[in-house]
Design a protein around this motif. Structure first.
Motif, short mmCIF file in Angstrom:
data_model
loop_
_atom_site.label_atom_id
_atom_site.label_comp_id
_atom_site.label_asym_id
_atom_site.label_seq_id
_atom_site.Cartn_x
_atom_site.Cartn_y
_atom_site.Cartn_z
N SER B 166 4.41 -13.45 -7.78
CA SER B 166 4.35 -13.94 -9.25
C SER B 166 5.95 -13.50 -9.76
CB SER B 166 3.47 -13.15 -10.41
OG SER B 166 3.85 -11.42 -9.43
N ASP B 167 6.38 -13.00 -8.93
CA ASP B 167 7.95 -12.71 -9.30
C ASP B 167 9.17 -13.42 -8.68
OD1 ASP B 167 6.87 -11.32 -6.57
OD2 ASP B 167 8.95 -10.36 -6.43
N GLY B 203 -1.11 -15.02 -9.31
CA GLY B 203 0.68 -14.07 -9.19
C GLY B 203 -0.17 -12.56 -8.67
N GLY B 204 0.67 -12.47 -7.54
CA GLY B 204 0.95 -11.44 -6.87
C GLY B 204 2.05 -10.98 -7.75
N LYS B 205 2.69 -9.57 -7.75
CA LYS B 205 3.82 -8.97 -7.77
C LYS B 205 4.54 -8.24 -6.73
CE LYS B 205 6.81 -6.39 -10.38
NZ LYS B 205 8.27 -7.27 -10.16
#
Lengths: 307, 351
Positions: B166-167, B203-205
């Motif tokens: 996500s980042d 989304g994973g950070k």
């Protein structure tokens, strides 16, 4: 002697005034900077920035509605869970808990408030989300999957997970402010209700109704403020998907999360400006929420007193 | 009287400040500052530490603020060198005060990781299947496009849960660059970038966010840096490269890709390594660069920087593999040496 005291008073007053002005100045500066930096995005997208829902850094098309939606829904969900929990435990601690239990509970609650949000986030990914997914979301989805609120596949990271995590983070604030508010009720009043034959429940209902609602409302707003701006913990469990879906089991995205996620690697001018504009929208949202709270509070207090 | 005293105090303060800093700067160690990519940060810190130990008098201060930040800082001239996982675009380079060199320092690979009970590393995926999974067109694990290449694997009809970063990240840039290269549909619908508008998925950070979701969600697929996947012992997919071989990500297959691309390496090293030729080359990898101005403004710093870069390309490269970064192939190092000779101060080479 007297003259010296006057000068001291004068200096003291002016110094504190200066400090107060600093706070005001900082807020204005922040606001001015947010506006200045988001001008390119404001010019390019205008109102569509808060009405459209495409966020595409490749094509440089930006709109904030899904983030706005995610911030509002996750925060209100958090408040919905945290207020009964916080106020309820405040009443228990103040009115019913035996002495030996009071101190540990309130100590633990204060400890919860001191945990950094990134720790909450990691705990969220590795502990809270699996528990929620397997013990709550899956059974609910099987039984009540036809209700729009619980529709769709169950992933784990979701609006619900964000709301629950935020609730856990917000409870200590609501708890400790509610306890302070409850403590301001004169003992005589409580005893008066009891001496008239009222039960504990009636005593609490009457006392809280008369005395504590504005204070508890204030506590709620404080919690809401924290929830609206929370970044790290939310981004780790919300699923980071800019969609507007009614189902709480689906992933969402929040304004603070998208800024944290994309700001460091954003290169284009318009891209950066759009991210700052999200900050501006968040800033305005918190102002609106606070003003609305003040307004409701002023209307509520006389209404209560007249009862 | 009071005013004069204040003025005197201020002057005294300025004098002290000058006296304090100037000679100290001349005599003390030279500090070279840099900022940028987070991906090579562990490698760079090792390099800086070792170089400063063997070359007393030179210190490095590197802030791993992200590639985007590194490009912004070097453009503004607030650091002596920048670092980025994605080459600067022509548009970005047009904003620079002078010509800049991209010095490749290491190669990173992106592993496709998944969580399928009973299926370990080595699930075979074709470029088409991978693109269609990430476009949301393949939604079940037993889809014929996956199953036909994996006759031995027990693939259930479970849903595919897709996880992406996500980042904004260089990892995403390499990965989307690959999908962009192998799939016309991806190129048209999504495109390439450090953040893109994903058609499906969660989304994973950060690497930890993606791997956290993948590890806990049966049926999940995602992508993380090779080093991260290796350290966390995640199941990795073997991707079919352009010569038709299914290759697992590893340091060797990553270096193969760089060697495959070496023959066509442009003089400015701004090259993509995805889908590189070579029988054993892994198709999803990319270079990471240090960004250095060709015309240095400070002779001493410029000299220190150039000798550090020369060290990094030779001695430094030996530190890559233990830290799970693929080293730059010899043929490319020779080309970088030639490029380093271009770095100059007032027209004079600093090499």
């Amino acid at each position: 002697m007297k003259v010296g005291a006057n000068i001291k008073d004068f200096l003291f007053e002016k110094t504190t005034a200066l400090f107060a002005l600093c706070v005001l100045g900082l807020t204005l500066l922040l606001f001015a900077l947010l506006i200045r930096e988001s001008l390119p995005a404001i010019r390019k997208f205008g109102v569509t920035f808060v009405t459209n829902s495409t966020w595409d850094p490749v094509l440089e098309e930006f709109a904030a509605l899904p983030f706005l939606y995610g911030t509002l829904v996750s925060s209100f969900l958090a408040i919905l869970i945290a207020v009964p929990l916080g106020v309820g435990s405040a009443i228990f601690i103040n009115e019913f808990a035996p002495g030996w239990l009071k101190t540990p509970i309130s100590f633990l609650a204060e400890l919860l408030a001191a945990i950094p949000s990134v720790i909450y986030g990691l705990w969220g990914i590795f502990v809270l989300v699996p528990i929620l997914r397997d013990n709550f979301m899956k059974p609910v989805s099987r039984a009540l999957g036809w209700i729009p609120l619980f529709q769709g596949p169950v992933y784990g990271p979701s609006m619900l997970a964000a709301g629950v995590l935020l609730a856990i983070m917000v409870v200590p604030f609501i708890l400790s402010v509610s306890r302070e508010v409850l403590a301001t009720v004169p003992q005589v009043q409580k005893e008066a209700v009891l001496s008239l034959g009222g039960t504990h429940w009636e005593m609490i209902r009457i006392v809280i109704g008369q005395h504590c609602i504005p204070g508890i409302f204030g506590a709620t707003i404080l919690g809401l403020g924290r929830a609206l701006g929370e970044t790290m913990a939310v981004t780790m469990v919300i699923g980071n998907r800019p969609d507007i879906v009614l189902s709480l089991f689906q992933p969402g995205y929040s304004m603070a999360a998208v800024i944290a996620n994309e700001f460091t690697e954003a290169t284009g001018d318009l891209y950066l400006s759009a991210l700052v504009e999200i900050g501006l929208v968040l800033f305005l949202l918190t102002i609106v929420v606070n003003l609305a709270a003040k307004w409701i509070l002023t209307r509520m207090v006389p209404g209560r007193a007249g009862r | 009287m009071k005013k004069r005293f204040g003025l005197g105090l201020a002057l005294f303060g300025i004098a002290v400040w000058f006296a304090g800093t100037n000679p100290a700067r001349a005599a003390g160690p030279l500090t070279v500052t840099g900022a940028g990519a987070t991906f090579p940060y562990p490698l760079y810190s090792k390099w800086f530490y070792e170089y400063s130990n063997s070359h007393p008098g030179v210190n490095f201060n590197y802030q791993s603020i992200g590639s985007g930040g590194g490009i912004r800082q070097i453009t503004a001239g607030t650091v002596d060198f920048g670092a980025s996982d994605a080459p600067m675009t022509d548009e970005e380079m047009a904003k620079l005060p002078g010509p800049i060199l991209h010095i490749p320092t290491a190669i990173g690979a992106v592993a496709v990781v998944y969580h399928l009970g009973g299926v370990g590393s080595g699930l075979r995926l074709t470029p088409d299947a991978l693109a269609e999974i990430f476009l949301g067109k393949i939604t079940k694990w037993n889809d014929p496009k996956i199953a036909s290449h994996n006759p031995g694997a027990k693939l259930a009809g479970s849903d595919i849960v897709l996880v992406h970063r996500s980042d904004g990240s260089g990892t995403t840039d390499i990965f989307t660059n690959y999908l962009n290269t192998v799939s016309a549909e991806w190129k048209e619908k999504v495109g390439r970038g450090k953040s893109v508008n994903w058609p499906v998925g969660l989304g994973g950070k950060g690497n930890e966010g993606v791997s956290g979701v993948v590890k806990q969600t049966p049926g999940a697929i995602g992508y993380v840096e090779l080093a991260y996947a290796t350290q966390n012992r995640m199941a990795m997919a073997a991707l079919r490269n352009r010569e038709g071989h299914f290759v697992l990500p590893s340091l060797e297959s990553t270096s193969e890709a760089a060697a495959g691309a070496a023959k066509t390496m442009p003089a400015d090293f701004r090259v993509s390594l995805v889908d590189a030729p070579g029988k054993d080359s892994y198709p999803v990898c990319g270079l990471t660069w240090l960004l250095v101005y060709r015309d240095q403004r400070d002779e001493a710093k410029g000299k220190a920087l150039v000798s550090f870069l020369a060290w990094a390309m030779h001695d430094g490269q030996k530190r890559n593999a233990p830290l799970l970064y693929a080293p730059i192939p010899k043929t490319v190092v020779e080309k970088v040496d030639i490029a380093l000779k271009q770095i100059r101060y007032k027209g004079k080479s600093l090499y």
